[in-house]
Write a protein that holds these residues in place. Structure first.
Motif, PDB file in Angstrom:
ATOM      1  N   SER A  23      59.603 -25.012  68.005  1.00  0.00           N
ATOM      2  CA  SER A  23      59.392 -23.892  67.087  1.00  0.00           C
ATOM      3  C   SER A  23      58.116 -24.024  66.268  1.00  0.00           C
ATOM      4  O   SER A  23      57.711 -23.064  65.614  1.00  0.00           O
ATOM      5  CB  SER A  23      60.597 -23.745  66.135  1.00  0.00           C
ATOM      6  N   SER A  24      57.486 -25.168  66.284  1.00  0.00           N
ATOM      7  CA  SER A  24      56.242 -25.347  65.535  1.00  0.00           C
ATOM      8  C   SER A  24      55.136 -24.484  66.140  1.00  0.00           C
ATOM      9  O   SER A  24      55.058 -24.310  67.357  1.00  0.00           O
ATOM     10  CB  SER A  24      55.816 -26.819  65.587  1.00  0.00           C
ATOM     11  N   ASP A  25      54.285 -23.961  65.271  1.00  0.00           N
ATOM     12  CA  ASP A  25      53.174 -23.134  65.766  1.00  0.00           C
ATOM     13  C   ASP A  25      51.852 -23.896  65.807  1.00  0.00           C
ATOM     14  O   ASP A  25      50.794 -23.293  65.903  1.00  0.00           O
ATOM     15  CB  ASP A  25      53.039 -21.862  64.940  1.00  0.00           C
ATOM     16  N   LYS A  26      51.902 -25.220  65.748  1.00  0.00           N
ATOM     17  CA  LYS A  26      50.685 -26.041  65.781  1.00  0.00           C
ATOM     18  C   LYS A  26      49.991 -25.991  67.140  1.00  0.00           C
ATOM     19  O   LYS A  26      48.770 -26.111  67.217  1.00  0.00           O
ATOM     20  CB  LYS A  26      50.993 -27.506  65.425  1.00  0.00           C
ATOM     21  N   ILE A  27      50.758 -25.890  68.193  1.00  0.00           N
ATOM     22  CA  ILE A  27      50.199 -25.678  69.535  1.00  0.00           C
ATOM     23  C   ILE A  27      51.012 -24.562  70.193  1.00  0.00           C
ATOM     24  O   ILE A  27      52.105 -24.233  69.740  1.00  0.00           O
ATOM     25  CB  ILE A  27      50.193 -26.962  70.416  1.00  0.00           C
ATOM     26  N   THR A  28      50.479 -24.014  71.264  1.00  0.00           N
ATOM     27  CA  THR A  28      51.155 -22.885  71.912  1.00  0.00           C
ATOM     28  C   THR A  28      52.335 -23.356  72.771  1.00  0.00           C
ATOM     29  O   THR A  28      52.429 -24.533  73.140  1.00  0.00           O
ATOM     30  CB  THR A  28      50.181 -22.119  72.821  1.00  0.00           C
ATOM     31  N   LYS A  29      53.188 -22.409  73.100  1.00  0.00           N
ATOM     32  CA  LYS A  29      54.308 -22.728  73.995  1.00  0.00           C
ATOM     33  C   LYS A  29      53.780 -23.100  75.388  1.00  0.00           C
ATOM     34  O   LYS A  29      54.369 -23.920  76.074  1.00  0.00           O
ATOM     35  CB  LYS A  29      55.301 -21.571  74.053  1.00  0.00           C
ATOM     36  N   ARG A  30      52.675 -22.520  75.782  1.00  0.00           N
ATOM     37  CA  ARG A  30      52.041 -22.891  77.062  1.00  0.00           C
ATOM     38  C   ARG A  30      51.686 -24.375  77.039  1.00  0.00           C
ATOM     39  O   ARG A  30      51.974 -25.116  77.984  1.00  0.00           O
ATOM     40  CB  ARG A  30      50.790 -22.048  77.291  1.00  0.00           C
ATOM     41  N   GLU A  31      51.061 -24.807  75.949  1.00  0.00           N
ATOM     42  CA  GLU A  31      50.688 -26.220  75.831  1.00  0.00           C
ATOM     43  C   GLU A  31      51.927 -27.107  75.771  1.00  0.00           C
ATOM     44  O   GLU A  31      51.954 -28.191  76.357  1.00  0.00           O
ATOM     45  CB  GLU A  31      49.812 -26.418  74.596  1.00  0.00           C
ATOM     46  N   ARG A  32      52.967 -26.629  75.082  1.00  0.00           N
ATOM     47  CA  ARG A  32      54.213 -27.420  75.012  1.00  0.00           C
ATOM     48  C   ARG A  32      54.837 -27.560  76.402  1.00  0.00           C
ATOM     49  O   ARG A  32      55.379 -28.611  76.745  1.00  0.00           O
ATOM     50  CB  ARG A  32      55.212 -26.786  74.052  1.00  0.00           C
ATOM     51  N   SER A  33      54.769 -26.495  77.201  1.00  0.00           N
ATOM     52  CA  SER A  33      55.288 -26.587  78.566  1.00  0.00           C
ATOM     53  C   SER A  33      54.553 -27.660  79.350  1.00  0.00           C
ATOM     54  O   SER A  33      55.173 -28.471  80.045  1.00  0.00           O
ATOM     55  CB  SER A  33      55.130 -25.249  79.295  1.00  0.00           C
ATOM     56  N   MET A  34      53.236 -27.659  79.245  1.00  0.00           N
ATOM     57  CA  MET A  34      52.434 -28.635  79.991  1.00  0.00           C
ATOM     58  C   MET A  34      52.744 -30.059  79.523  1.00  0.00           C
ATOM     59  O   MET A  34      52.899 -30.974  80.345  1.00  0.00           O
ATOM     60  CB  MET A  34      50.944 -28.317  79.842  1.00  0.00           C
ATOM     61  N   LEU A  35      52.831 -30.254  78.204  1.00  0.00           N
ATOM     62  CA  LEU A  35      53.169 -31.579  77.675  1.00  0.00           C
ATOM     63  C   LEU A  35      54.553 -32.006  78.139  1.00  0.00           C
ATOM     64  O   LEU A  35      54.762 -33.150  78.565  1.00  0.00           O
ATOM     65  CB  LEU A  35      53.138 -31.565  76.139  1.00  0.00           C
ATOM     66  N   THR A  36      55.501 -31.088  78.048  1.00  0.00           N
ATOM     67  CA  THR A  36      56.880 -31.414  78.415  1.00  0.00           C
ATOM     68  C   THR A  36      56.972 -31.796  79.886  1.00  0.00           C
ATOM     69  O   THR A  36      57.602 -32.806  80.236  1.00  0.00           O
ATOM     70  CB  THR A  36      57.810 -30.222  78.105  1.00  0.00           C
ATOM     71  N   ARG A  57      50.813 -21.767  87.312  1.00  0.00           N
ATOM     72  CA  ARG A  57      50.970 -22.808  88.334  1.00  0.00           C
ATOM     73  C   ARG A  57      49.795 -23.784  88.286  1.00  0.00           C
ATOM     74  O   ARG A  57      49.970 -24.980  88.489  1.00  0.00           O
ATOM     75  CB  ARG A  57      51.096 -22.175  89.721  1.00  0.00           C
ATOM     76  N   ASP A  58      48.601 -23.279  87.996  1.00  0.00           N
ATOM     77  CA  ASP A  58      47.439 -24.169  87.851  1.00  0.00           C
ATOM     78  C   ASP A  58      47.636 -25.120  86.662  1.00  0.00           C
ATOM     79  O   ASP A  58      47.277 -26.294  86.747  1.00  0.00           O
ATOM     80  CB  ASP A  58      46.153 -23.366  87.657  1.00  0.00           C
ATOM     81  N   ASP A  59      48.194 -24.606  85.560  1.00  0.00           N
ATOM     82  CA  ASP A  59      48.474 -25.461  84.392  1.00  0.00           C
ATOM     83  C   ASP A  59      49.456 -26.574  84.759  1.00  0.00           C
ATOM     84  O   ASP A  59      49.295 -27.732  84.352  1.00  0.00           O
ATOM     85  CB  ASP A  59      49.066 -24.645  83.243  1.00  0.00           C
ATOM     86  N   ILE A  60      50.496 -26.190  85.496  1.00  0.00           N
ATOM     87  CA  ILE A  60      51.510 -27.166  85.909  1.00  0.00           C
ATOM     88  C   ILE A  60      50.859 -28.254  86.762  1.00  0.00           C
ATOM     89  O   ILE A  60      51.097 -29.447  86.563  1.00  0.00           O
ATOM     90  CB  ILE A  60      52.660 -26.468  86.668  1.00  0.00           C
ATOM     91  N   MET A  61      50.013 -27.830  87.704  1.00  0.00           N
ATOM     92  CA  MET A  61      49.344 -28.827  88.552  1.00  0.00           C
ATOM     93  C   MET A  61      48.448 -29.733  87.714  1.00  0.00           C
ATOM     94  O   MET A  61      48.400 -30.946  87.946  1.00  0.00           O
ATOM     95  CB  MET A  61      48.547 -28.134  89.658  1.00  0.00           C
ATOM     96  N   GLU A  62      47.716 -29.179  86.748  1.00  0.00           N
ATOM     97  CA  GLU A  62      46.867 -30.014  85.886  1.00  0.00           C
ATOM     98  C   GLU A  62      47.699 -31.061  85.152  1.00  0.00           C
ATOM     99  O   GLU A  62      47.291 -32.219  85.029  1.00  0.00           O
ATOM    100  CB  GLU A  62      46.094 -29.144  84.885  1.00  0.00           C
ATOM    101  N   ALA A  63      48.862 -30.665  84.664  1.00  0.00           N
ATOM    102  CA  ALA A  63      49.742 -31.616  83.980  1.00  0.00           C
ATOM    103  C   ALA A  63      50.154 -32.736  84.929  1.00  0.00           C
ATOM    104  O   ALA A  63      50.115 -33.924  84.567  1.00  0.00           O
ATOM    105  CB  ALA A  63      50.975 -30.889  83.434  1.00  0.00           C
ATOM    106  N   PHE A  64      50.502 -32.378  86.157  1.00  0.00           N
ATOM    107  CA  PHE A  64      50.956 -33.392  87.111  1.00  0.00           C
ATOM    108  C   PHE A  64      49.800 -34.253  87.627  1.00  0.00           C
ATOM    109  O   PHE A  64      50.003 -35.412  88.001  1.00  0.00           O
ATOM    110  CB  PHE A  64      51.732 -32.744  88.250  1.00  0.00           C
ATOM    111  N   LEU A  65      48.582 -33.707  87.641  1.00  0.00           N
ATOM    112  CA  LEU A  65      47.425 -34.536  87.991  1.00  0.00           C
ATOM    113  C   LEU A  65      47.211 -35.621  86.927  1.00  0.00           C
ATOM    114  O   LEU A  65      46.862 -36.770  87.258  1.00  0.00           O
ATOM    115  CB  LEU A  65      46.166 -33.675  88.150  1.00  0.00           C
ATOM    116  N   HIS A  66      47.425 -35.266  85.674  1.00  0.00           N
ATOM    117  CA  HIS A  66      47.343 -36.270  84.607  1.00  0.00           C
ATOM    118  C   HIS A  66      48.414 -37.330  84.799  1.00  0.00           C
ATOM    119  O   HIS A  66      48.172 -38.523  84.574  1.00  0.00           O
ATOM    120  CB  HIS A  66      47.460 -35.618  83.230  1.00  0.00           C
TER     121      HIS A  66
END
Length: 130
Positions: free
Chosen positions: A52-65, A92-101
């Motif tokens: 629920s924090s607005d410090k980063i976006t939900k998109r970014e939270r998805s990638m981190l998670t 899908r590109d964001d998801i792949m970037e997360a998994f590349l990390h």
């Protein structure tokens, strides 16, 4: 209204916006007196505070998670969070970037397994016309 109930209500609102009403309704229907304290804890903390924090976006939270779930080998929740990206804006590109990390920092086998799970979700979504 107490702080706990505010966090719970906020967490439930965020949880529904990320995972969708159908998923949350199924989870709530499966809740028992035994796991209710755990469900309350994650609704208040994971959803009511972190998500629920607005410090980063939900998109970014998805990638981190997704990256953290894969890096720590907690694969069971990856499909749920891949599906949730439809509501958070992670592509899908964001998801792949997360998994590349994950591949570089936590190991290729963990990334490989996470990618396999994501591909299964994408195939299911395509069959469903999503």
């Amino acid at each position: 209204m107490t702080e706990k109930s505010f966090r719970y209500d906020k967490g439930m609102e965020t949880r529904r916006s990320v995972l969708g009403d159908a998923h949350v309704d199924r989870a709530e229907a499966g809740k028992t007196p035994f796991d209710e304290p755990f469900q309350t804890l994650i609704t208040e903390t994971a959803w009511g505070n972190v998500w629920s924090s607005d410090k980063i976006t939900k998109r970014e939270r998805s990638m981190l998670t997704l990256a953290l779930l894969a890096a720590t080998g907690n694969f069971e929740e990856i499909p749920m969070h891949v599906r949730a990206t439809a509501n958070t804006g992670a592509s899908r590109d964001d998801i792949m970037e997360a998994f590349l990390h994950v591949a570089v920092y936590a190991g290729v086998p963990k990334a490989n397994h996470a990618i396999k799970l994501a591909k299964q979700v994408f195939a299911e979504q395509e069959e469903e016309g999503k």
